[in-house]
Design a protein around this motif. Structure first.
Motif, PDB file in Angstrom:
ATOM      1  N   GLU A 166      62.427   9.202 -62.575  1.00 28.28           N
ATOM      2  CA  GLU A 166      62.674   8.026 -62.469  1.00 28.28           C
ATOM      3  C   GLU A 166      61.885   7.238 -63.688  1.00 28.28           C
ATOM      4  O   GLU A 166      62.256   6.632 -64.567  1.00 28.28           O
ATOM      5  CB  GLU A 166      62.307   7.196 -61.444  1.00 28.28           C
ATOM      6  N   ARG A 167      60.582   7.704 -64.024  1.00 26.66           N
ATOM      7  CA  ARG A 167      59.608   6.995 -64.964  1.00 26.66           C
ATOM      8  C   ARG A 167      60.177   7.565 -66.491  1.00 26.66           C
ATOM      9  O   ARG A 167      60.015   6.800 -67.366  1.00 26.66           O
ATOM     10  CB  ARG A 167      58.127   7.566 -64.529  1.00 26.66           C
ATOM     11  N   VAL A 168      60.337   8.814 -66.300  1.00 24.45           N
ATOM     12  CA  VAL A 168      60.844   9.369 -67.494  1.00 24.45           C
ATOM     13  C   VAL A 168      62.151   8.663 -68.221  1.00 24.45           C
ATOM     14  O   VAL A 168      62.171   8.437 -69.305  1.00 24.45           O
ATOM     15  CB  VAL A 168      60.985  11.018 -67.430  1.00 24.45           C
ATOM     16  N   TYR A 169      63.006   8.368 -67.006  1.00 22.75           N
ATOM     17  CA  TYR A 169      64.186   7.985 -67.664  1.00 22.75           C
ATOM     18  C   TYR A 169      64.014   6.500 -67.861  1.00 22.75           C
ATOM     19  O   TYR A 169      64.640   5.996 -69.100  1.00 22.75           O
ATOM     20  CB  TYR A 169      65.368   7.885 -66.557  1.00 22.75           C
ATOM     21  N   SER A 170      63.162   5.826 -67.173  1.00 24.54           N
ATOM     22  CA  SER A 170      62.788   4.297 -67.604  1.00 24.54           C
ATOM     23  C   SER A 170      62.326   4.322 -68.971  1.00 24.54           C
ATOM     24  O   SER A 170      62.657   3.187 -69.749  1.00 24.54           O
ATOM     25  CB  SER A 170      62.054   3.948 -66.523  1.00 24.54           C
ATOM     26  N   LEU A 171      61.622   5.266 -69.195  1.00 22.61           N
ATOM     27  CA  LEU A 171      61.024   5.339 -70.662  1.00 22.61           C
ATOM     28  C   LEU A 171      62.143   5.655 -71.732  1.00 22.61           C
ATOM     29  O   LEU A 171      61.950   4.964 -72.731  1.00 22.61           O
ATOM     30  CB  LEU A 171      59.995   6.458 -70.826  1.00 22.61           C
ATOM     31  N   SER A 178      68.888   5.527 -73.188  1.00 22.58           N
ATOM     32  CA  SER A 178      69.554   5.650 -71.980  1.00 22.58           C
ATOM     33  C   SER A 178      71.142   5.879 -71.913  1.00 22.58           C
ATOM     34  O   SER A 178      71.375   6.452 -70.681  1.00 22.58           O
ATOM     35  CB  SER A 178      69.197   4.221 -71.095  1.00 22.58           C
ATOM     36  N   ASN A 179      71.595   5.635 -72.887  1.00 22.51           N
ATOM     37  CA  ASN A 179      73.284   6.056 -72.787  1.00 22.51           C
ATOM     38  C   ASN A 179      73.684   7.395 -73.189  1.00 22.51           C
ATOM     39  O   ASN A 179      74.877   7.569 -73.225  1.00 22.51           O
ATOM     40  CB  ASN A 179      74.058   4.971 -73.658  1.00 22.51           C
ATOM     41  N   ASP A 180      72.801   8.323 -73.567  1.00 22.70           N
ATOM     42  CA  ASP A 180      73.168   9.513 -73.857  1.00 22.70           C
ATOM     43  C   ASP A 180      73.318  10.262 -72.844  1.00 22.70           C
ATOM     44  O   ASP A 180      72.749  10.636 -71.619  1.00 22.70           O
ATOM     45  CB  ASP A 180      71.303  10.283 -74.517  1.00 22.70           C
ATOM     46  N   ALA A 181      74.462  11.016 -72.773  1.00 25.11           N
ATOM     47  CA  ALA A 181      75.257  11.720 -71.553  1.00 25.11           C
ATOM     48  C   ALA A 181      74.441  12.953 -71.048  1.00 25.11           C
ATOM     49  O   ALA A 181      74.383  13.202 -69.960  1.00 25.11           O
ATOM     50  CB  ALA A 181      76.641  12.017 -72.068  1.00 25.11           C
ATOM     51  N   ALA A 182      73.881  13.533 -72.262  1.00 20.02           N
ATOM     52  CA  ALA A 182      73.112  14.948 -71.839  1.00 20.02           C
ATOM     53  C   ALA A 182      71.957  14.396 -71.393  1.00 20.02           C
ATOM     54  O   ALA A 182      71.142  15.159 -70.172  1.00 20.02           O
ATOM     55  CB  ALA A 182      72.720  15.520 -73.252  1.00 20.02           C
ATOM     56  N   VAL A 183      71.390  13.381 -71.536  1.00 24.91           N
ATOM     57  CA  VAL A 183      70.020  12.801 -70.524  1.00 24.91           C
ATOM     58  C   VAL A 183      70.373  12.676 -69.110  1.00 24.91           C
ATOM     59  O   VAL A 183      69.511  13.116 -68.419  1.00 24.91           O
ATOM     60  CB  VAL A 183      69.198  11.647 -71.406  1.00 24.91           C
ATOM     61  N   LYS A 184      71.327  12.079 -69.165  1.00 28.49           N
ATOM     62  CA  LYS A 184      71.668  11.869 -67.864  1.00 28.49           C
ATOM     63  C   LYS A 184      72.172  12.802 -67.114  1.00 28.49           C
ATOM     64  O   LYS A 184      71.843  12.992 -65.967  1.00 28.49           O
ATOM     65  CB  LYS A 184      73.024  10.681 -67.726  1.00 28.49           C
ATOM     66  N   ALA A 185      72.847  13.714 -67.558  1.00 26.78           N
ATOM     67  CA  ALA A 185      73.209  15.191 -67.079  1.00 26.78           C
ATOM     68  C   ALA A 185      72.018  16.076 -66.477  1.00 26.78           C
ATOM     69  O   ALA A 185      71.842  16.379 -65.492  1.00 26.78           O
ATOM     70  CB  ALA A 185      74.066  16.105 -67.767  1.00 26.78           C
ATOM     71  N   GLN A 186      70.943  15.827 -67.387  1.00 26.21           N
ATOM     72  CA  GLN A 186      69.806  16.582 -66.822  1.00 26.21           C
ATOM     73  C   GLN A 186      68.783  15.660 -65.849  1.00 26.21           C
ATOM     74  O   GLN A 186      68.405  16.624 -64.754  1.00 26.21           O
ATOM     75  CB  GLN A 186      68.801  16.785 -68.424  1.00 26.21           C
ATOM     76  N   LEU A 187      68.941  14.530 -65.882  1.00 28.33           N
ATOM     77  CA  LEU A 187      68.334  13.586 -64.934  1.00 28.33           C
ATOM     78  C   LEU A 187      69.093  13.963 -63.510  1.00 28.33           C
ATOM     79  O   LEU A 187      68.338  14.003 -62.622  1.00 28.33           O
ATOM     80  CB  LEU A 187      68.668  12.199 -64.964  1.00 28.33           C
ATOM     81  N   ILE A 200      68.289   5.544 -59.742  1.00 30.95           N
ATOM     82  CA  ILE A 200      67.658   5.611 -60.991  1.00 30.95           C
ATOM     83  C   ILE A 200      68.471   4.797 -61.971  1.00 30.95           C
ATOM     84  O   ILE A 200      67.931   3.868 -62.804  1.00 30.95           O
ATOM     85  CB  ILE A 200      67.121   6.772 -61.356  1.00 30.95           C
ATOM     86  N   ILE A 201      69.719   5.211 -62.033  1.00 36.94           N
ATOM     87  CA  ILE A 201      70.587   4.937 -63.054  1.00 36.94           C
ATOM     88  C   ILE A 201      70.941   3.475 -62.856  1.00 36.94           C
ATOM     89  O   ILE A 201      70.846   2.624 -63.790  1.00 36.94           O
ATOM     90  CB  ILE A 201      72.059   5.417 -62.831  1.00 36.94           C
ATOM     91  N   SER A 202      70.920   2.917 -61.519  1.00 37.18           N
ATOM     92  CA  SER A 202      71.381   1.560 -61.187  1.00 37.18           C
ATOM     93  C   SER A 202      70.172   0.574 -61.704  1.00 37.18           C
ATOM     94  O   SER A 202      70.363  -0.572 -62.285  1.00 37.18           O
ATOM     95  CB  SER A 202      71.792   1.106 -59.992  1.00 37.18           C
ATOM     96  N   LYS A 203      68.973   1.171 -61.704  1.00 33.53           N
ATOM     97  CA  LYS A 203      67.858   0.233 -61.900  1.00 33.53           C
ATOM     98  C   LYS A 203      67.616   0.553 -63.208  1.00 33.53           C
ATOM     99  O   LYS A 203      67.149  -0.531 -63.866  1.00 33.53           O
ATOM    100  CB  LYS A 203      66.371   1.107 -61.113  1.00 33.53           C
ATOM    101  N   ALA A 204      68.072   1.343 -63.937  1.00 31.55           N
ATOM    102  CA  ALA A 204      67.921   1.394 -65.579  1.00 31.55           C
ATOM    103  C   ALA A 204      68.584   0.419 -66.093  1.00 31.55           C
ATOM    104  O   ALA A 204      68.826  -0.245 -66.966  1.00 31.55           O
ATOM    105  CB  ALA A 204      68.240   2.721 -66.042  1.00 31.55           C
ATOM    106  N   GLU A 205      69.930   0.326 -65.424  1.00 24.20           N
ATOM    107  CA  GLU A 205      70.906  -0.746 -66.015  1.00 24.20           C
ATOM    108  C   GLU A 205      70.434  -2.029 -65.807  1.00 24.20           C
ATOM    109  O   GLU A 205      71.069  -2.975 -66.513  1.00 24.20           O
ATOM    110  CB  GLU A 205      72.305  -0.481 -65.410  1.00 24.20           C
ATOM    111  N   GLN A 206      69.676  -2.404 -64.489  1.00 20.16           N
ATOM    112  CA  GLN A 206      69.332  -3.674 -64.461  1.00 20.16           C
ATOM    113  C   GLN A 206      68.273  -4.077 -65.345  1.00 20.16           C
ATOM    114  O   GLN A 206      68.236  -4.978 -65.643  1.00 20.16           O
ATOM    115  CB  GLN A 206      68.672  -3.627 -62.643  1.00 20.16           C
ATOM    116  N   GLN A 207      67.440  -2.996 -65.579  1.00 20.28           N
ATOM    117  CA  GLN A 207      66.451  -3.063 -66.494  1.00 20.28           C
ATOM    118  C   GLN A 207      66.870  -3.526 -67.889  1.00 20.28           C
ATOM    119  O   GLN A 207      66.265  -4.502 -68.629  1.00 20.28           O
ATOM    120  CB  GLN A 207      65.561  -1.723 -66.784  1.00 20.28           C
TER     121      GLN A 207
END
Length: 211
Positions: A166-171, A178-187, A200-207
């Motif tokens: 979560e911290r890595v994705y938030s960074l 954040s919108n990179d599909a490959a990053v989301k796939a690995q997450l 985690i995705i929901s929190k990032a979108e809210q961020q």
């Protein structure tokens, strides 16, 4: 005047070695020997001094290899680049590709050997942190994909890994990736469950919305 290799010859040779199949354990060692040869010759022939491309190719050759010590070997090369850069040799200044390859080497390290696993995790974490502290180069989507792979491969599934993911994705969100599909796939592969991934995705979108 005796014939000698040019910088271009060395670059082509080293790059071609790192693109070979990783099954040949001697290729990264051969690439590193060529790098050393360039360094030895550069005192007499400055035009064959290695550059960042050469170092990156050798680091990536180690990263792609099946050698258990790959993370350690890439760390040594990165440290050499940093030391030389500090002395004013900007020809081999580490860049984003350098750090991504080091992190990737760590992510590909064997996890069954506890000593190697812990060392690889530490090296990958340090490289990840260093890249984010630099002002002359920035992390890319590959940075986050590689580090998430590291978490997935070298840490136990569970809350601790989910928290780190979560911290890595938030960074990555803060760096606009954040919108990179490959990053989301690995997450998604790194998270312990689909519900954690969605959270985690929901929190990032809210961020992003709160900015």
């Amino acid at each position: 005047m005796p014939l000698r290799n040019t910088l271009l010859t060395y670059v082509i040779t080293i790059v071609s070695l790192h693109l070979h199949k990783p099954s040949n354990a001697h290729l990264p060692e051969k690439a590193e020997r060529l790098l050393g040869e360039m360094e030895d010759l550069s005192s007499e022939y400055p035009d064959v001094a290695p550059n960042t491309i050469c170092y990156n190719a050798v680091i990536d050759a180690w990263s792609r290899s099946k050698m258990p010590s790959k993370a350690y070997r890439t760390e040594l090369l990165l440290e050499k680049m940093m030391e030389e850069t500090a002395k004013g040799n900007t020809m081999i200044q580490p860049d984003t590709i350098t750090y991504n390859s080091v992190i990737s080497a760590c992510a590909r390290s064997p996890k069954k050997d506890e000593i190697i696993r812990k060392e690889a995790f530490s090296i990958g974490l340090n490289a990840f942190r260093q890249l984010h502290s630099l002002d002359y180069c920035k992390p890319s989507s590959i940075t986050y994909i590689s580090y998430l792979k590291l978490l997935c491969n070298l840490t136990e599934r569970g809350r601790a890994r989910d928290h780190m993911a979560e911290r890595v994705y938030s960074l990555s969100v803060s760096f606009g990736i954040s919108n990179d599909a490959a990053v989301k796939a690995q997450l998604k592969r790194t998270c312990s469950s689909h519900s954690v991934f969605k959270s985690i995705i929901s929190k990032a979108e809210q961020q992003q919305t709160d900015k």
